[in-house]
Design an enzyme around this catalytic site. Structure first.
Site, PDB file in Angstrom:
ATOM      1  N   PRO A 466       0.934  -1.124   0.036  1.00  0.00           N
ATOM      2  CA  PRO A 466      -0.038  -0.101  -0.037  1.00  0.00           C
ATOM      3  C   PRO A 466       0.877   1.292  -0.011  1.00  0.00           C
ATOM      4  CG  PRO A 466      -0.066  -1.096   2.191  1.00  0.00           C
ATOM      5  CD  PRO A 466       0.700  -2.110   1.174  1.00  0.00           C
ATOM      6  N   CYS A 467       0.617   2.158  -0.705  1.00  0.00           N
ATOM      7  CA  CYS A 467       1.341   3.508  -0.966  1.00  0.00           C
ATOM      8  C   CYS A 467       0.174   4.537  -0.699  1.00  0.00           C
ATOM      9  CB  CYS A 467       1.802   3.514  -2.231  1.00  0.00           C
ATOM     10  SG  CYS A 467       3.133   2.542  -2.457  1.00  0.00           S
ATOM     11  N   GLN A 468      -0.461   4.637   0.380  1.00  0.00           N
ATOM     12  CA  GLN A 468      -1.421   5.700   0.734  1.00  0.00           C
ATOM     13  C   GLN A 468      -0.850   6.985   0.654  1.00  0.00           C
ATOM     14  OE1 GLN A 468      -2.440   4.303   4.634  1.00  0.00           O
ATOM     15  NE2 GLN A 468      -4.114   2.788   3.815  1.00  0.00           N
ATOM     16  N   GLY A 469       0.217   7.156   0.694  1.00  0.00           N
ATOM     17  CA  GLY A 469       0.889   8.467   0.602  1.00  0.00           C
ATOM     18  C   GLY A 469       0.563   9.236  -0.870  1.00  0.00           C
TER      19      GLY A 469
END
Length: 851
Positions: A466-469
């Site tokens: 996950p790369c929620q940024g």
């Protein structure tokens, strides 16, 4: 996409080099910035250069370079081809060809490498000389095949530090240059990518340059240069060496079972990606088994474990899992289980079944409880009361803080002698110093049963860190330093895990925003990490709808493969789905699709009718998570998606599945609150209906909604407004998504993790509710027999976060061909099957109708 790293031929050949006319290159620095023409510098007077020796015989020259002898004019235009990598394919016509040239007193031969002068302030270019010729105007030219530095590739200057500065990549870009642009010779060593550091250093020349891969703009591919010394050896397996300084030790063992290949699914969710990969591999004749899976969501882990009892599922954070792997390797070393010449003790049969003890140490304890309880009965209550406790057995292992005591470290789950399971505790390894035998017993048994992967024991790692940024919903995105954002650190953890375990194959999935945010920094970083570990790499974007589901859903997939393995291809679409945007212009050439010039017969795109029209009607407050179908399949898609578990490829069946066999599971909608349900009931049952169709709303100029000032605001029974303020303000009043109703002849944009209708089009075409979990699951390609666990909201999240199953199947098939050395060198391939027909164990199956 910006055609980075490509030299473009001068439009005016006869302009002097002294005037710094355009050379034949486009920008060597980035694939995102607009390409800038490079300008060559004249560095050698014409009197100091010449083509040497007698010309190559005309007949031979015409045979080797026929495109140079087609016109008496200086330049001849030819049709642009994909392989040419040229926007303009203007071919200089030749008078003669030569095998040698002298520039500034130095003799050059075909195949030599040379520095070529760049503009002031830039590093000189590096080229391999592949052709010497004299133009019809008697001008000396050479054809260059360019080497790229890391910063010239998709890795870009921001991630070039990941790559050894001495390492260059041989491109597939060729073009013509005046002979007087050559500066000097340069020696570049070809080094086998799987050489250890000492062997590599011994081959690097004084120039300090070496290469072991080609780089192609087609799907941004880094690919091995196969030579006699680096051909694939099916009998042995060398460890991937890394440029990041990792030390290769004798603990890196190859423990591959010839009858099957082990997969580790990181960030597994409910298991869609690994499920599809294993299905696709089986269609290619490869038995791929998801041996381990890791996810932080306990409900997703339960879903995966129920559907895949053969998998060792661990419910923990990926960073804790990586720490655990490192500690586990140390324990195996401590007890001499990783001696270099020690044979593998993996216990498995041809069917992949293991003995009954293989579950010890597994993250999920449910299936062991009865056995453990039986073993305790003989000892329970037999000990006198005492302050001392004796360890009967170690049950499990983890890294972290299982006791929530703010003390992170390595822990073991302990079964205390004379006590039942309610007294089991997690104890730090420091507290087990007097239990060496129990510890050795646990580690030895765990090593034999592969409870945890060791370096070299994993054949394939897949995951979608996950790369929620990068999410557009994140108002605090750090575009200047994306990796400093804690929400993006999982990509680093994922790559660190790959570097530790050194699998043969890697497949990384992520959202398209990874290529949009911060000029694609994170996507470039992922490629750079793989290449720094000497993995071959290739990038592609695939739309789920192109593989047989009524959902567009574009995602990025990054392949990585060991130097001795074939790099998998991307499977071309089987269904015709038109792009809805979402493809970054800068990366549009990695979109996996047919060329517009190609003729192909694709299936028509599927619609909601194809996928869900057979499902029984349910209400907003449906409470049953399992029921009879009460209907029959109406379409081919439904016929195969309804297959019983025993009829679906690569799914196991055991006693836990019996209560659900032939039943419809998860056909429940998120129950809307009374106000939202009332609003949904007011939305007309027609195509394109949404909150704009409600009384009190008018659409003004620029497609923006406004309040109807000629009437009072309509209220619900509760006294709240029928049309909420947030719907009017969403996307500055221009969105049609709030309380949007789908229609049966449509394909949805993407399945989401949240089913609230406030800012999404998720209302069923003919029923006053949102789409159910099962309806969403079908849009993702899950077979109906794939059961989910958790609250309704949790199950929506699992489905929404999943990789579309048909996409994973297609990629699994591509992997299956690659690991058998059956794939080609080109980046794309065609599939011999279509979804969902490929789900059936046998083509003779008549259908999946249920009572």
């Amino acid at each position: 996409m910006g055609k980075g790293s490509k030299r473009k031929h001068q439009k005016k050949i006869d302009e002097s080099i002294d005037s710094e006319s355009e050379t034949q290159t486009q920008g060597l620095t980035t694939l995102l910035d607009p390409p800038k023409p490079k300008k060559a510098r004249k560095v050698v007077p014409d009197s100091d250069l010449c083509l040497v020796g007698p010309p190559i015989a005309p007949a031979e020259a015409r045979q080797r370079w026929p495109h140079r002898y087609q016109s008496k004019n200086k330049v001849k235009k030819q049709a642009v081809t994909e392989a040419s990598n040229d926007e303009e394919n203007e071919v200089l016509q030749a008078r003669n060809h030569y095998v040698e040239a002298i520039v500034d007193g130095c003799r050059y031969k075909l195949g030599d490498n040379a520095y070529v002068k760049a503009e002031d302030g830039n590093l000189d270019y590096i080229a391999r000389i592949v052709e010497f010729f004299e133009t019809v105007d008697q001008e000396p030219f050479f054809k260059a095949q360019w080497f790229y530095r890391a910063e010239d590739t998709v890795i870009n200057k921001d991630n070039a530090h990941l790559i050894d500065k001495r390492r260059v990549f041989l491109s597939d870009i060729h073009d013509d240059n005046p002979l007087n642009c050559i500066i000097s010779k340069v020696e570049i060593a070809e080094v086998a990518p799987d050489n250890d550091s000492a062997a590599k250093e011994s081959r690097i020349p004084d120039s300090g340059l070496y290469y072991n891969m080609k780089y192609s703009l087609q799907h941004l591919t880094f690919k091995n240069i196969f030579t006699e010394t680096s051909k694939k050896d099916n009998g042995t397996s060398s460890v991937v060496s890394s440029e990041c300084g990792s030390n290769n030790t004798s603990s890196e063992v190859q423990r591959f079972d010839k009858s099957q290949k082990y997969l580790l699914d990181l960030y597994s969710g409910c298991g869609a990606m690994s499920t599809g990969l294993c299905m696709g591999s089986s269609l290619a004749g490869i038995k791929l088994v998801t041996k381990w899976a890791v996810d932080i969501n306990s409900f997703a882990c339960k879903s995966l474990q129920w559907n895949h009892p053969e998998t060792k599922v661990r419910n923990e954070a990926a960073e804790d899992f990586l720490c655990l792997l490192k500690e586990w390797e140390k324990l195996c070393q401590k007890f001499s289980l990783l001696e270099p010449n020690k044979p593998s003790e993996t216990v498995s049969s041809e069917t992949g079944e293991e003995d009954d003890d293989d579950d010890d140490g597994q993250g999920c304890e449910e299936e062991k409880e009865q056995e453990q309880e039986k073993e305790r009965q003989d000892d329970s209550g037999s000990e006198d009361s005492s302050e001392e406790f004796e360890v009967e057995r170690l049950l499990d292992i983890c890294f972290g803080d299982p006791n929530k005591a703010k003390k992170r470290g390595l822990y073991f789950k302990v079964l205390w002698k004379g006590y039942d399971k309610s007294y089991d505790t997690w104890e730090p390894i420091e507290g087990l110093s007097n239990c060496e035998e129990r510890l050795k017993e646990f580690v030895s048994k765990g090593y034999k049963s592969n409870i945890l992967p060791l370096p070299g024991s994993v054949y394939f790692i897949c995951g979608g860190p996950p790369c929620q940024g990068v999410s557009g919903f994140n108002r605090f995105r750090n575009s200047n330093a994306p990796l400093e954002d804690v929400k993006n650190k999982q990509l680093v953890v994922y790559m660190d895990t790959i570097e530790h375990l050194k699998p043969r194959y890697v497949l990384t999935e992520n959202v398209v925003d990874i290529l949009k945010f911060a000029k694609g920094f994170l996507g470039r970083y992922a490629v750079g990490r793989l290449v720094s570990m000497n993995y071959q790499a290739r990038m592609g974007m695939m739309a789920a709808g192109s593989y047989g589901v009524p959902q567009f859903r574009m995602r990025v997939f990054l392949w990585g493969s060991h130097p001795s393995e074939r790099l998998p291809q991307y499977p071309l679409p089987t269904h015709e789905v038109f792009s809805r945007g979402g493809v970054p212009i800068e990366f549009e050439e990695i979109h996996v699709t047919y060329d517009k010039k190609d003729s192909c017969q694709l299936e028509s795109a599927l619609t909601l009718t194809d996928a869900i029209s057979d499902l029984p009607q349910v209400n907003n407050d449906e409470s049953r998570d399992q029921r009879n179908y009460g209907t029959t399949a109406r379409t081919e898609f439904q016929k195969f998606i309804r297959l019983r578990r025993k009829d679906v490829i690569n799914l196991t069946v055991d006693s836990r599945h019996a209560p659900s066999l032939g039943m419809l599971c998860d056909h429940q909608p998120l129950q809307l609150n009374p106000d939202d349900y009332d609003r949904v009931c007011h939305i007309p049952k027609k195509k394109g209906a949404n909150f704009r169709d409600l009384p009190g709303v008018v659409v003004g100029e620029n497609n923006r909604v406004e309040w109807d000032t000629t009437m009072d605001r309509v209220l619900l029974k509760s006294g709240k407004p029928l049309v909420p303020d947030y719907a009017m303000k969403f996307v500055k009043g221009r969105s049609t998504k709030p309380f949007g109703r789908l229609w049966m002849d449509e394909i949805v944009n993407t399945v989401v993790t949240r089913a609230e209708p406030h800012n999404q089009t998720v209302i069923h075409p003919s029923q006053n509710r949102v789409l159910t979990i099962r309806e969403n699951a079908r849009l993702q390609g899950f077979p109906d027999c794939y059961k989910l666990f958790g609250t309704i909201k949790e199950r929506y999240i699992q489905v929404g976060n999943a990789v579309a199953v048909p996409v994973a199947i297609a990629l699994g098939y591509s992997f299956g061909l690659a690991c058998q050395n059956l794939c080609g060198d080109e980046p794309l391939m065609t599939l011999p099957f279509k979804f969902p027909n490929c789900l059936a164990r046998s083509s003779q199956i008549e259908g999946g109708d249920s009572d």
